[in-house]
Design a protein around this motif. Structure first.
Motif, PDB file in Angstrom:
ATOM      1  N   ALA B   9       0.833  -1.202   0.000  1.00 56.56           N
ATOM      2  CA  ALA B   9       0.000   0.000   0.000  1.00 56.56           C
ATOM      3  C   ALA B   9       0.868   1.252   0.000  1.00 56.56           C
ATOM      4  N   THR B  10       1.946   1.206   0.727  1.00 55.08           N
ATOM      5  CA  THR B  10       2.893   2.322   0.761  1.00 55.08           C
ATOM      6  C   THR B  10       4.299   1.773   0.698  1.00 55.08           C
ATOM      7  N   LEU B  11       5.203   2.601   0.163  1.00 58.81           N
ATOM      8  CA  LEU B  11       6.586   2.158  -0.011  1.00 58.81           C
ATOM      9  C   LEU B  11       7.489   3.380  -0.009  1.00 58.81           C
ATOM     10  N   VAL B  12       8.553   3.317   0.756  1.00 49.27           N
ATOM     11  CA  VAL B  12       9.571   4.365   0.752  1.00 49.27           C
ATOM     12  C   VAL B  12      10.876   3.702   0.331  1.00 49.27           C
ATOM     13  N   GLN B  13      11.445   4.188  -0.762  1.00 43.44           N
ATOM     14  CA  GLN B  13      12.637   3.575  -1.320  1.00 43.44           C
ATOM     15  C   GLN B  13      13.694   4.642  -1.612  1.00 43.44           C
ATOM     16  N   PRO B  14      14.979   4.316  -1.441  1.00 44.35           N
ATOM     17  CA  PRO B  14      16.025   5.290  -1.791  1.00 44.35           C
ATOM     18  C   PRO B  14      16.248   5.337  -3.299  1.00 44.35           C
ATOM     19  N   VAL B  15      16.759   6.470  -3.758  1.00 49.11           N
ATOM     20  CA  VAL B  15      17.130   6.615  -5.172  1.00 49.11           C
ATOM     21  C   VAL B  15      18.120   5.515  -5.544  1.00 49.11           C
ATOM     22  N   ASN B  32      -8.088  -6.894 -19.765  1.00 50.00           N
ATOM     23  CA  ASN B  32      -7.046  -5.920 -20.085  1.00 50.00           C
ATOM     24  C   ASN B  32      -6.567  -5.359 -18.747  1.00 50.00           C
ATOM     25  N   LEU B  33      -5.250  -5.157 -18.643  1.00 52.82           N
ATOM     26  CA  LEU B  33      -4.676  -4.642 -17.401  1.00 52.82           C
ATOM     27  C   LEU B  33      -3.881  -3.375 -17.679  1.00 52.82           C
ATOM     28  N   TYR B  34      -3.893  -2.475 -16.721  1.00 52.81           N
ATOM     29  CA  TYR B  34      -3.286  -1.148 -16.901  1.00 52.81           C
ATOM     30  C   TYR B  34      -2.497  -0.748 -15.654  1.00 52.81           C
ATOM     31  N   TRP B  35      -1.398  -0.034 -15.873  1.00 52.62           N
ATOM     32  CA  TRP B  35      -0.681   0.667 -14.800  1.00 52.62           C
ATOM     33  C   TRP B  35      -0.739   2.166 -15.083  1.00 52.62           C
ATOM     34  N   TYR B  36      -1.151   2.929 -14.057  1.00 52.76           N
ATOM     35  CA  TYR B  36      -1.183   4.388 -14.119  1.00 52.76           C
ATOM     36  C   TYR B  36      -0.317   4.954 -13.003  1.00 52.76           C
ATOM     37  N   ARG B  37       0.133   6.190 -13.214  1.00 57.07           N
ATOM     38  CA  ARG B  37       0.774   6.941 -12.141  1.00 57.07           C
ATOM     39  C   ARG B  37       0.017   8.259 -11.988  1.00 57.07           C
ATOM     40  N   GLN B  38      -0.180   8.655 -10.742  1.00 57.58           N
ATOM     41  CA  GLN B  38      -0.846   9.916 -10.442  1.00 57.58           C
ATOM     42  C   GLN B  38       0.095  10.722  -9.570  1.00 57.58           C
ATOM     43  N   ALA B  39       0.698  11.760 -10.143  1.00 59.15           N
ATOM     44  CA  ALA B  39       1.574  12.639  -9.377  1.00 59.15           C
ATOM     45  C   ALA B  39       0.728  13.754  -8.772  1.00 59.15           C
ATOM     46  N   ALA B  40       1.235  14.335  -7.709  1.00 59.32           N
ATOM     47  CA  ALA B  40       0.503  15.390  -6.995  1.00 59.32           C
ATOM     48  C   ALA B  40       0.158  16.526  -7.947  1.00 59.32           C
ATOM     49  N   GLY B  41      -1.132  16.898  -7.972  1.00 61.63           N
ATOM     50  CA  GLY B  41      -1.566  18.014  -8.799  1.00 61.63           C
ATOM     51  C   GLY B  41      -1.646  17.713 -10.283  1.00 61.63           C
ATOM     52  N   ARG B  42      -1.462  16.464 -10.641  1.00 61.36           N
ATOM     53  CA  ARG B  42      -1.516  16.105 -12.058  1.00 61.36           C
ATOM     54  C   ARG B  42      -2.538  15.004 -12.266  1.00 61.36           C
ATOM     55  N   ASP B  85      10.194   9.290  -9.830  1.00 62.93           N
ATOM     56  CA  ASP B  85       9.291   8.132  -9.850  1.00 62.93           C
ATOM     57  C   ASP B  85       8.296   8.145  -8.689  1.00 62.93           C
ATOM     58  N   SER B  86       8.472   9.069  -7.762  1.00 67.45           N
ATOM     59  CA  SER B  86       7.518   9.174  -6.649  1.00 67.45           C
ATOM     60  C   SER B  86       6.124   9.461  -7.171  1.00 67.45           C
ATOM     61  N   GLY B 106      -4.240   1.177  -4.998  1.00 69.40           N
ATOM     62  CA  GLY B 106      -3.068   2.015  -5.233  1.00 69.40           C
ATOM     63  C   GLY B 106      -1.905   1.738  -4.304  1.00 69.40           C
ATOM     64  N   THR B 107      -0.715   2.141  -4.761  1.00 69.99           N
ATOM     65  CA  THR B 107       0.510   2.101  -3.959  1.00 69.99           C
ATOM     66  C   THR B 107       1.113   3.487  -3.941  1.00 69.99           C
ATOM     67  N   ARG B 108       1.314   4.017  -2.752  1.00 74.34           N
ATOM     68  CA  ARG B 108       1.960   5.333  -2.600  1.00 74.34           C
ATOM     69  C   ARG B 108       3.459   5.105  -2.504  1.00 74.34           C
ATOM     70  N   LEU B 109       4.208   5.532  -3.535  1.00 72.33           N
ATOM     71  CA  LEU B 109       5.656   5.354  -3.578  1.00 72.33           C
ATOM     72  C   LEU B 109       6.343   6.684  -3.335  1.00 72.33           C
ATOM     73  N   THR B 110       7.244   6.697  -2.375  1.00 75.98           N
ATOM     74  CA  THR B 110       8.080   7.864  -2.112  1.00 75.98           C
ATOM     75  C   THR B 110       9.525   7.463  -2.316  1.00 75.98           C
ATOM     76  N   VAL B 111      10.187   8.141  -3.227  1.00 76.34           N
ATOM     77  CA  VAL B 111      11.605   7.883  -3.481  1.00 76.34           C
ATOM     78  C   VAL B 111      12.398   8.990  -2.791  1.00 76.34           C
ATOM     79  N   THR B 112      13.327   8.598  -1.920  1.00 79.20           N
ATOM     80  CA  THR B 112      14.072   9.588  -1.117  1.00 79.20           C
ATOM     81  C   THR B 112      15.542   9.664  -1.522  1.00 79.20           C
TER      82      THR B 112
END
Lengths: 112, 112
Positions: B9-15, B32-42, B85-86, B106-112
């Protein structure tokens, strides 16, 4: 490229009134327009799909229209309730295409 | 009934670290299967789609890849994550020909 725009980032409405959200598209008419609801931190939920040759579609308190002359879809929620507060996304897809193009969404707040 | 699962559900990963996100669908076949990304404000951005096992189409150039090893399993991967990629990654399924997409949590990914 095929664009889709939701002009209002946010819309506030009094409980019991009808909320109307607008979605405009560019270039050629999509085969289908869709509306989704998204709550914070959740995935979008499919609400309604309307085809190019349909003028109007209804589902309970929801109504969607498709005007190919104006290149516009309107999404109505009648007798709005605070539970209807969410972000609503419009999406277009061409016939035979696998790609949905989403608008940025309109955040609806229904005030008690 | 059909259900769609995503994890984590959530993931924090280093660069520079690798990534693997998994999506599975139950209660349907040959979706049919799909991957989407939703960035903040987009808006939602389509990354990959698949119409069958081993069939992957990419919509945008990036350092991500996707695989579909089984009919109802869709995996998003990266060998080396970038800060850009966050975002909120969403998997969706669609009954072929319906044009109605149903999203996972969804999965919330944060790359630090």
């Amino acid at each position: 490229s095929q664009k889709i725009e939701q002009n209002s980032e946010a819309l506030n409405i009094q409980e019991g009134k009808t909320a109307t959200l607008t979605c405009n598209y560019t270039n050629y008419s999509p085969a289908y327009l869709q509306w989704y609801r998204q709550d914070p931190g959740r995935g979008p939920v499919f609400l309604l799909l309307i085809r190019e040759n349909e003028k109007e579609k209804r589902k309970e308190r929801l109504k969607v229209t498709f005007d190919t002359t104006l290149k516009q879809s309107l999404f109505h929620i009648t007798a709005s309730q605070p539970a209807d507060s969410a972000t609503y996304l419009c999406a277009r897809v061409g016939a035979g295409s696998y790609q949905l193009t989403f608008g940025k969404g309109t955040k609806l707040s229904v005030i008690p | 009934s059909q259900t769609i699962h995503q994890w984590p559900a959530t993931l924090v990963q280093p660069v520079g670290s690798p990534l693997s996100l998994e999506c599975t669908v139950e209660g349907t076949s040959n979706p049919n299967l799909y991957w989407y990304r939703q960035a903040a404000g987009r808006g939602l951005q389509l990354l990959f789609y698949s119409v069958g096992i081993g069939q992957i189409s990419s919509e945008v150039p990036q350092n991500l890849s996707a695989s579909r090893p089984q009919d109802r399993q869709f995996i998003l991967s990266s060998k080396k994550l970038l800060l850009s990629d966050s975002g909120f990654y969403l998997c969706a399924w669609e009954q072929q020909g319906s044009y109605e997409q149903y999203f996972g949590p969804g999965t919330r990914l944060t790359v630090t």
